[in-house]
Design a protein around this motif. Structure first.
Motif, PDB file in Angstrom:
ATOM      1  N   VAL A 138       0.818  -1.209   0.000  1.00  0.00           N
ATOM      2  CA  VAL A 138       0.000   0.000   0.000  1.00  0.00           C
ATOM      3  C   VAL A 138       0.854   1.262   0.000  1.00  0.00           C
ATOM      4  CG1 VAL A 138      -0.180   0.251   2.504  1.00  0.00           C
ATOM      5  CG2 VAL A 138      -2.072   1.014   1.027  1.00  0.00           C
ATOM      6  N   ALA A 139       2.114   1.176   0.405  1.00  0.00           N
ATOM      7  CA  ALA A 139       2.996   2.351   0.423  1.00  0.00           C
ATOM      8  C   ALA A 139       3.654   2.602  -0.923  1.00  0.00           C
ATOM      9  CB  ALA A 139       4.075   2.176   1.498  1.00  0.00           C
ATOM     10  N   SER A 140       3.416   1.713  -1.878  1.00  0.00           N
ATOM     11  CA  SER A 140       4.042   1.846  -3.197  1.00  0.00           C
ATOM     12  C   SER A 140       3.163   2.647  -4.146  1.00  0.00           C
ATOM     13  CB  SER A 140       4.307   0.450  -3.787  1.00  0.00           C
ATOM     14  OG  SER A 140       4.676   0.543  -5.145  1.00  0.00           O
ATOM     15  N   ALA A 141       3.803   3.425  -5.002  1.00  0.00           N
ATOM     16  CA  ALA A 141       3.061   4.194  -6.007  1.00  0.00           C
ATOM     17  C   ALA A 141       2.455   3.294  -7.070  1.00  0.00           C
ATOM     18  CB  ALA A 141       3.974   5.229  -6.651  1.00  0.00           C
ATOM     19  N   ALA A 142       2.859   2.024  -7.116  1.00  0.00           N
ATOM     20  CA  ALA A 142       2.294   1.087  -8.082  1.00  0.00           C
ATOM     21  C   ALA A 142       0.948   0.538  -7.613  1.00  0.00           C
ATOM     22  CB  ALA A 142       3.265  -0.067  -8.334  1.00  0.00           C
ATOM     23  N   ASP A 143       0.654   0.687  -6.324  1.00  0.00           N
ATOM     24  CA  ASP A 143      -0.619   0.234  -5.769  1.00  0.00           C
ATOM     25  C   ASP A 143      -1.686   1.291  -6.039  1.00  0.00           C
ATOM     26  OD1 ASP A 143      -1.971  -1.664  -3.592  1.00  0.00           O
ATOM     27  OD2 ASP A 143      -2.452   0.421  -3.077  1.00  0.00           O
ATOM     28  N   GLU A 144      -2.952   0.879  -6.162  1.00  0.00           N
ATOM     29  CA  GLU A 144      -4.019   1.829  -6.459  1.00  0.00           C
ATOM     30  C   GLU A 144      -4.163   2.875  -5.359  1.00  0.00           C
ATOM     31  OE1 GLU A 144      -8.821   1.948  -7.537  1.00  0.00           O
ATOM     32  OE2 GLU A 144      -7.789   0.035  -7.201  1.00  0.00           O
ATOM     33  N   ARG A 189      -2.753   7.008  -5.283  1.00  0.00           N
ATOM     34  CA  ARG A 189      -3.511   8.186  -4.862  1.00  0.00           C
ATOM     35  C   ARG A 189      -2.791   8.921  -3.740  1.00  0.00           C
ATOM     36  NH1 ARG A 189      -9.415   6.813  -3.259  1.00  0.00           N
ATOM     37  NH2 ARG A 189      -9.405   9.088  -3.022  1.00  0.00           N
ATOM     38  N   LEU A 190      -2.230   8.165  -2.802  1.00  0.00           N
ATOM     39  CA  LEU A 190      -1.484   8.770  -1.693  1.00  0.00           C
ATOM     40  C   LEU A 190      -0.284   9.557  -2.217  1.00  0.00           C
ATOM     41  CD1 LEU A 190      -1.225   8.895   1.453  1.00  0.00           C
ATOM     42  CD2 LEU A 190       0.384   6.974   1.246  1.00  0.00           C
ATOM     43  N   HIS A 191       0.493   8.955  -3.108  1.00  0.00           N
ATOM     44  CA  HIS A 191       1.668   9.628  -3.653  1.00  0.00           C
ATOM     45  C   HIS A 191       1.274  10.862  -4.464  1.00  0.00           C
ATOM     46  CE1 HIS A 191       5.198   7.058  -2.706  1.00  0.00           C
ATOM     47  NE2 HIS A 191       4.279   6.123  -2.521  1.00  0.00           N
ATOM     48  N   ALA A 192       0.183  10.787  -5.203  1.00  0.00           N
ATOM     49  CA  ALA A 192      -0.272  11.945  -5.981  1.00  0.00           C
ATOM     50  C   ALA A 192      -0.651  13.099  -5.057  1.00  0.00           C
ATOM     51  CB  ALA A 192      -1.448  11.552  -6.863  1.00  0.00           C
ATOM     52  N   MET A 193      -1.322  12.794  -3.944  1.00  0.00           N
ATOM     53  CA  MET A 193      -1.682  13.824  -2.973  1.00  0.00           C
ATOM     54  C   MET A 193      -0.428  14.453  -2.373  1.00  0.00           C
ATOM     55  SD  MET A 193      -4.817  11.738  -1.167  1.00  0.00           S
ATOM     56  CE  MET A 193      -4.973  12.830   0.250  1.00  0.00           C
ATOM     57  N   VAL A 194       0.524  13.618  -2.023  1.00  0.00           N
ATOM     58  CA  VAL A 194       1.765  14.119  -1.416  1.00  0.00           C
ATOM     59  C   VAL A 194       2.529  14.989  -2.402  1.00  0.00           C
ATOM     60  CG1 VAL A 194       4.035  13.405  -0.568  1.00  0.00           C
ATOM     61  CG2 VAL A 194       1.967  12.233   0.233  1.00  0.00           C
ATOM     62  N   LYS A 195       2.582  14.570  -3.647  1.00  0.00           N
ATOM     63  CA  LYS A 195       3.279  15.373  -4.657  1.00  0.00           C
ATOM     64  C   LYS A 195       2.647  16.753  -4.792  1.00  0.00           C
ATOM     65  CE  LYS A 195       4.681  15.356  -9.527  1.00  0.00           C
ATOM     66  NZ  LYS A 195       4.654  14.583 -10.812  1.00  0.00           N
ATOM     67  N   SER A 196       1.318  16.796  -4.793  1.00  0.00           N
ATOM     68  CA  SER A 196       0.618  18.072  -4.903  1.00  0.00           C
ATOM     69  C   SER A 196       0.865  18.946  -3.677  1.00  0.00           C
ATOM     70  CB  SER A 196      -0.883  17.821  -5.083  1.00  0.00           C
ATOM     71  OG  SER A 196      -1.578  19.029  -5.262  1.00  0.00           O
ATOM     72  N   VAL A 197       0.882  18.349  -2.505  1.00  0.00           N
ATOM     73  CA  VAL A 197       1.123  19.100  -1.274  1.00  0.00           C
ATOM     74  C   VAL A 197       2.546  19.647  -1.249  1.00  0.00           C
ATOM     75  CG1 VAL A 197       1.436  18.848   1.217  1.00  0.00           C
ATOM     76  CG2 VAL A 197      -0.635  17.977   0.116  1.00  0.00           C
ATOM     77  N   ARG A 198       3.495  18.821  -1.618  1.00  0.00           N
ATOM     78  CA  ARG A 198       4.893  19.277  -1.580  1.00  0.00           C
ATOM     79  C   ARG A 198       5.136  20.369  -2.606  1.00  0.00           C
ATOM     80  NH1 ARG A 198       7.870  13.393  -0.394  1.00  0.00           N
ATOM     81  NH2 ARG A 198       7.023  13.222   1.732  1.00  0.00           N
ATOM     82  N   ARG A 199       4.435  20.300  -3.724  1.00  0.00           N
ATOM     83  CA  ARG A 199       4.522  21.389  -4.693  1.00  0.00           C
ATOM     84  C   ARG A 199       3.930  22.671  -4.104  1.00  0.00           C
ATOM     85  NH1 ARG A 199       7.565  23.106  -8.845  1.00  0.00           N
ATOM     86  NH2 ARG A 199       6.517  24.930  -9.713  1.00  0.00           N
ATOM     87  N   ALA A 200       2.811  22.530  -3.386  1.00  0.00           N
ATOM     88  CA  ALA A 200       2.191  23.698  -2.754  1.00  0.00           C
ATOM     89  C   ALA A 200       3.108  24.295  -1.696  1.00  0.00           C
ATOM     90  CB  ALA A 200       0.846  23.308  -2.145  1.00  0.00           C
ATOM     91  N   LYS A 201       3.831  23.448  -0.964  1.00  0.00           N
ATOM     92  CA  LYS A 201       4.799  23.955   0.015  1.00  0.00           C
ATOM     93  C   LYS A 201       5.877  24.774  -0.679  1.00  0.00           C
ATOM     94  CE  LYS A 201       4.433  20.266   3.493  1.00  0.00           C
ATOM     95  NZ  LYS A 201       5.169  19.198   4.196  1.00  0.00           N
ATOM     96  N   HIS A 202       6.427  24.224  -1.755  1.00  0.00           N
ATOM     97  CA  HIS A 202       7.460  24.941  -2.515  1.00  0.00           C
ATOM     98  C   HIS A 202       6.930  26.261  -3.049  1.00  0.00           C
ATOM     99  CE1 HIS A 202       9.266  26.034  -6.412  1.00  0.00           C
ATOM    100  NE2 HIS A 202      10.404  25.729  -5.824  1.00  0.00           N
ATOM    101  N   ASP A 203       5.717  26.228  -3.609  1.00  0.00           N
ATOM    102  CA  ASP A 203       5.160  27.444  -4.201  1.00  0.00           C
ATOM    103  C   ASP A 203       4.940  28.523  -3.146  1.00  0.00           C
ATOM    104  OD1 ASP A 203       5.159  26.353  -6.713  1.00  0.00           O
ATOM    105  OD2 ASP A 203       3.055  25.741  -6.671  1.00  0.00           O
ATOM    106  N   MET A 204       4.468  28.137  -1.970  1.00  0.00           N
ATOM    107  CA  MET A 204       4.207  29.152  -0.951  1.00  0.00           C
ATOM    108  C   MET A 204       5.502  29.788  -0.481  1.00  0.00           C
ATOM    109  SD  MET A 204       1.729  29.024   2.354  1.00  0.00           S
ATOM    110  CE  MET A 204       1.358  30.560   3.240  1.00  0.00           C
ATOM    111  N   ILE A 205       6.534  28.991  -0.321  1.00  0.00           N
ATOM    112  CA  ILE A 205       7.844  29.545   0.052  1.00  0.00           C
ATOM    113  C   ILE A 205       8.337  30.495  -1.037  1.00  0.00           C
ATOM    114  CG2 ILE A 205      10.256  28.983   0.496  1.00  0.00           C
ATOM    115  CD1 ILE A 205       8.405  28.191   2.758  1.00  0.00           C
ATOM    116  N   ALA A 206       8.117  30.125  -2.303  1.00  0.00           N
ATOM    117  CA  ALA A 206       8.667  30.894  -3.425  1.00  0.00           C
ATOM    118  C   ALA A 206       7.882  32.158  -3.717  1.00  0.00           C
ATOM    119  CB  ALA A 206       8.716  30.018  -4.680  1.00  0.00           C
ATOM    120  N   TYR A 207       6.555  32.138  -3.513  1.00  0.00           N
ATOM    121  CA  TYR A 207       5.730  33.224  -4.029  1.00  0.00           C
ATOM    122  C   TYR A 207       5.087  34.112  -2.966  1.00  0.00           C
ATOM    123  CZ  TYR A 207       6.296  30.612  -8.329  1.00  0.00           C
ATOM    124  OH  TYR A 207       6.831  29.958  -9.410  1.00  0.00           O
TER     125      TYR A 207
END
Length: 500
Positions: A120-126, A130-148
């Motif tokens: 379940v911790a693998s990005a290959a699992d359904e 979804r978990l990895h996609a959420m984390v990627k979006s959150v980490r991008r939002a963290k970067h963007d807030m620091i930058a902008y």
């Protein structure tokens, strides 16, 4: 599961609240499909309970070093759940994803892990995907807030000193607030978002419910000297000749422009670049680096125009349209040796001088080995404008066509007539063909000099070829061949001087 009604678990919006409820559900053996998750309150009201991305990774006492042990509450006193540090990081970041369904997914992931399903911790699992996609979006939002995030100094002397308004995609205010608290030291500030606000008084970080709006925040801030300097700096570093609109929108999406002080400047600078400023080596406001203007006059455009009086005005082919400036040859006009390459590269296009980039460094090495000082030779190219294609942020060399070489022949002939070198060294097949005025095979001319009237012609590799080969041995072989050709040219030039 005991009882006929499915349990409803209320989360106040924080990871800590969800974790406590998840432990209760696990202790009672409630499967994910039997639990209803309801979110109550705002993430910012309990942000102090959240952990930022750089939370300590040392496991609590008594836990295996490879796992993170979770504490227990009165409802799950006998339950102990351990997850890997990697999964703990994923769960904590995914908890910041702004969606009511996040808690159900996190619990399903935790349930499967607790029952031994490590996939379940693998990005290959359904669920893992979804978990990895959420984390990627959150980490991008963290970067963007620091930058902008952009702070504005208050117009009055009140506390806080600086104000900012930002609209993050996810609940990352606490993460960004901790970052700015570390970076800004004793300076006090306030960051407002639609979901909540963070206040730093120089020593303590506090969170509160959302208040105010963007216009009110900006009204309380004055355009101070620092911001004016920043806007002047931003405009001065903009290079219309290097504008890549696709890359600009990827790295600074339009939705962030409204909160940036430089945001209102960007559309005008893009418009200027589209309407002709690309033909400048630098923005016109930078007086110390104005570059060279390439005049555009439709009345004189086209290859049928008589030879222009200067290289800056040349329109004999279309290469001038995308180049920053023409690059003429340079060196002493009494030079006995002229080295001719193919065309300017990216560095040469911006600097306006031949062989100043990586290929120029290879050429410098060959000249040094051959005992020929660079300032004693005349360096030029068969084509005077940079021909390139875009690859992301980069401008990659593209070999000039024969019509472009022919169009530029006037300028090369002018340089040859002015310098009248004793020996011409051609670097690569394009330069050799330009001098001989026909298509040639470079290999046929590599081994011996050729007499052209009163001038010797020595052919060798272009230095950029050494940069493209796959290994150090092949590169050394090419540089050695260039060294030998230049040494041969030096000897021919010396003998011609002795004869005269």
């Amino acid at each position: 599961m005991n009882g006929a009604c499915p349990p409803t678990l209320i989360v106040d919006g924080s990871y800590a609240s969800w974790r406590a409820q998840a432990l209760r559900a696990l202790a009672r053996g409630w499967p994910p499909e039997a639990v209803t998750w309801v979110e109550h309150g705002s993430i910012t009201s309990v942000s102090a309970a959240q952990m930022p991305l750089d939370y300590p990774t040392t496991a609590p006492a008594g836990c295996d070093d490879r796992t993170r042990g979770w504490g227990t509450d009165s409802d799950s006193a006998d339950l102990r759940v351990s997850v890997s540090s990697a999964l703990a990081s994923l769960l904590q970041d995914a908890a910041l994803y702004r969606s009511p369904q996040r808690w159900a997914l996190l619990y399903r992931v935790l349930w499967r892990w607790w029952h031994g399903d490590r996939a379940v911790a693998s990005a290959a699992d359904e669920d893992g995907a979804r978990l990895h996609a959420m984390v990627k979006s959150v980490r991008r939002a963290k970067h963007d807030m620091i930058a902008y995030v952009r702070f504005h100094r208050r117009g009055d002397a009140g506390m806080p000193e600086y104000l900012a308004w930002y609209e993050p995609d996810h609940d990352v205010l606490a993460y960004a607030a901790e970052h700015f608290a570390r970076r800004m030291g004793a300076s006090s500030w306030w960051i407002g978002t639609p979901q909540g606000a963070a206040l730093w008084d120089g020593a303590t970080l506090q969170f509160s419910a959302a208040s105010g709006d963007a216009m009110a925040i900006r009204a309380g801030a004055a355009v101070d000297e620092v911001e004016s300097l920043w806007l002047a700096y931003y405009k001065s570093t903009f290079n219309p000749a290097r504008l890549n609109e696709t890359a600009l929108h990827q790295h600074m999406p339009v939705r962030f422009w409204k909160s940036l002080p430089e945001g209102p400047l960007i559309p005008a600078m893009i418009a200027d670049a589209r309407s002709g400023a690309r033909r400048m080596a630098q923005a016109s406001a930078v007086r110390a680096m104005t570059g060279k203007r390439v005049a555009v006059d439709a009345r004189h455009a086209g290859p049928s125009r008589p030879v222009p009086p200067s290289l800056d005005e040349c329109r004999r082919c279309e290469l001038w349209r995308n180049a920053t400036q023409p690059v003429p040859g340079h060196g002493p006009e009494t030079a006995r040796m002229m080295l001719i390459g193919e065309q300017p590269g990216d560095y040469e296009d911006l600097a306006g001088r031949a062989f100043v980039g990586p290929a120029g460094q290879v050429l410098d090495e060959a000249l040094r080995r051959a005992g020929v000082p660079r300032d004693t030779v005349f360096l030029t190219n068969a084509v005077k404008h940079f021909k390139w294609i875009a690859r992301g942020k980069r401008r990659l060399h593209k070999t000039p066509a024969q019509r472009e070489i022919d169009a530029c022949a006037h300028w090369l002939e002018q340089e040859l007539a002015r310098v009248r070198p004793t020996v011409i060294v051609t670097l690569g097949a394009t330069a050799l063909g330009a001098v001989l005025r026909r298509n040639v095979n470079l290999q046929d001319y590599l081994h011996a000099p050729v007499r052209l009237g009163d001038t010797w012609l020595v052919a060798t590799w272009h230095p950029s070829y050494a940069l493209r080969v796959g290994d150090a041995a092949a590169r050394e072989e090419i540089v050695t061949a260039m060294e030998q050709a230049i040494a041969c040219a030096r000897q021919l030039a010396t003998e011609a001087v002795d004869v005269h």
